[in-house]
Structures are given as structure tokens and as C-alpha cells.
Write a protein that holds these residues in place. Structure first.
Motif, PDB file in Angstrom:
ATOM      1  N   GLY A  23       6.190  -4.347  -0.122  1.00  5.53           N
ATOM      2  CA  GLY A  23       7.106  -4.133   0.862  1.00  5.53           C
ATOM      3  C   GLY A  23       7.933  -2.946   0.905  1.00  5.53           C
ATOM      4  O   GLY A  23       8.536  -2.385   1.717  1.00  5.53           O
ATOM      5  N   ARG A  24       7.395  -1.777  -0.166  1.00  9.65           N
ATOM      6  CA  ARG A  24       7.873  -0.588  -0.273  1.00  9.65           C
ATOM      7  C   ARG A  24       7.432   0.375   0.774  1.00  9.65           C
ATOM      8  O   ARG A  24       6.168   0.365   0.802  1.00  9.65           O
ATOM      9  CB  ARG A  24       8.035  -0.082  -1.762  1.00  9.65           C
ATOM     10  N   GLU A  25       8.119   1.354   1.341  1.00  6.75           N
ATOM     11  CA  GLU A  25       7.679   2.275   1.957  1.00  6.75           C
ATOM     12  C   GLU A  25       7.031   3.412   1.065  1.00  6.75           C
ATOM     13  O   GLU A  25       7.658   3.697  -0.056  1.00  6.75           O
ATOM     14  CB  GLU A  25       8.592   2.880   3.020  1.00  6.75           C
ATOM     15  N   TYR A  26       5.938   4.046   1.327  1.00  5.15           N
ATOM     16  CA  TYR A  26       5.485   5.206   0.623  1.00  5.15           C
ATOM     17  C   TYR A  26       4.827   6.194   1.533  1.00  5.15           C
ATOM     18  O   TYR A  26       4.265   5.935   2.470  1.00  5.15           O
ATOM     19  CB  TYR A  26       4.450   4.650  -0.391  1.00  5.15           C
ATOM     20  N   THR A  27       4.637   7.374   0.955  1.00  2.95           N
ATOM     21  CA  THR A  27       3.899   8.559   1.717  1.00  2.95           C
ATOM     22  C   THR A  27       2.921   9.126   0.862  1.00  2.95           C
ATOM     23  O   THR A  27       2.161   9.954   1.419  1.00  2.95           O
ATOM     24  CB  THR A  27       5.042   9.605   2.133  1.00  2.95           C
ATOM     25  N   GLU A  28       2.854   8.766  -0.322  1.00  4.18           N
ATOM     26  CA  GLU A  28       1.921   9.260  -1.073  1.00  4.18           C
ATOM     27  C   GLU A  28       0.461   8.728  -0.684  1.00  4.18           C
ATOM     28  O   GLU A  28       0.417   7.599  -0.052  1.00  4.18           O
ATOM     29  CB  GLU A  28       2.155   8.883  -2.732  1.00  4.18           C
ATOM     30  N   PRO A  29      -0.659   9.192  -1.284  1.00  6.62           N
ATOM     31  CA  PRO A  29      -1.884   8.687  -1.000  1.00  6.62           C
ATOM     32  C   PRO A  29      -2.137   7.140  -1.450  1.00  6.62           C
ATOM     33  O   PRO A  29      -1.439   6.938  -2.665  1.00  6.62           O
ATOM     34  CB  PRO A  29      -2.968   9.671  -1.910  1.00  6.62           C
ATOM     35  N   PRO A  30      -2.742   6.208  -0.677  1.00  7.05           N
ATOM     36  CA  PRO A  30      -2.414   4.982  -1.084  1.00  7.05           C
ATOM     37  C   PRO A  30      -3.580   4.750  -2.120  1.00  7.05           C
ATOM     38  O   PRO A  30      -4.506   5.601  -2.514  1.00  7.05           O
ATOM     39  CB  PRO A  30      -3.171   4.515   0.039  1.00  7.05           C
ATOM     40  N   ALA A  31      -3.534   3.309  -2.757  1.00 11.27           N
ATOM     41  CA  ALA A  31      -4.249   2.967  -3.837  1.00 11.27           C
ATOM     42  C   ALA A  31      -5.230   1.960  -3.190  1.00 11.27           C
ATOM     43  O   ALA A  31      -4.709   1.291  -2.186  1.00 11.27           O
ATOM     44  CB  ALA A  31      -3.644   2.292  -5.081  1.00 11.27           C
ATOM     45  N   LEU A  32      -6.537   1.549  -3.664  1.00  9.77           N
ATOM     46  CA  LEU A  32      -7.272   0.586  -2.909  1.00  9.77           C
ATOM     47  C   LEU A  32      -6.993  -0.877  -3.827  1.00  9.77           C
ATOM     48  O   LEU A  32      -7.192  -0.703  -5.215  1.00  9.77           O
ATOM     49  CB  LEU A  32      -8.708   0.978  -3.069  1.00  9.77           C
TER      50      LEU A  32
END
Length: 75
Positions: free
Chosen positions: A12-21
Motif C-alpha cells: 500500500g506504499r506510494e512509490y515513484t521509483e521503477p517498479p519490480a515485477l
């Protein structure tokens, strides 16, 4: 370039980094922190540390306050 915040479906955390699969279904984008935790959990013979077990339990509750408190005290 303006990065749009995404919300991780696991924690549920917001993030702006590239995602992980996600390794669970190999299709879902998750935050880098959850991606690292899934990668570490997949190592054969590796045991979770007490902090990792606590983090998993706290994030499983879905309680935002508990997650923020855990992150503030463990990062």
C-alpha cells in the motif's frame, strides 16, 4: 519529467521509483522494497530475520499507521 506516484498492491506504499515485477504471478508491478523482499525470500535455505518477519506481519494488517510507524523506526 514528472513522475507519477504508484501504489504497491502488496504493502500500500506510494512509490515513484521503477517498479519490480512480482514473483508471485510474474505480471504485477510492485514497489522496489516488496520486490527486494520477494527476491530475498526466494533464496533457498535463507531464513527471515526477526525484523523481516515483523515487517511482513505489519504490512499484512493493511494498517497505514502501523506501516508508517514500522518504517520510521526500522529504516
Amino acid at each position: 519529467m514528472n513522475k507519477q506516484a504508484k501504489v504497491c498492491p502488496l504493502c500500500g506504499r506510494e512509490y515513484t521509483e521503477p517498479p519490480a515485477l512480482s514473483r508471485a504471478d510474474n505480471a504485477t508491478d510492485i514497489c522496489p522494497v516488496c520486490g527486494m523482499m520477494e527476491a530475498l525470500a526466494s533464496i533457498p535455505g535463507r531464513r527471515e530475520s526477526p525484523a523481516e518477519r515483523t515487517r511482513r506481519a505489519v504490512y499484512a494488517t493493511g494498517n497505514r499507521w502501523a506501516r508508517e510507524n514500522f518504517d520510521a523506526t526500522h529504516n
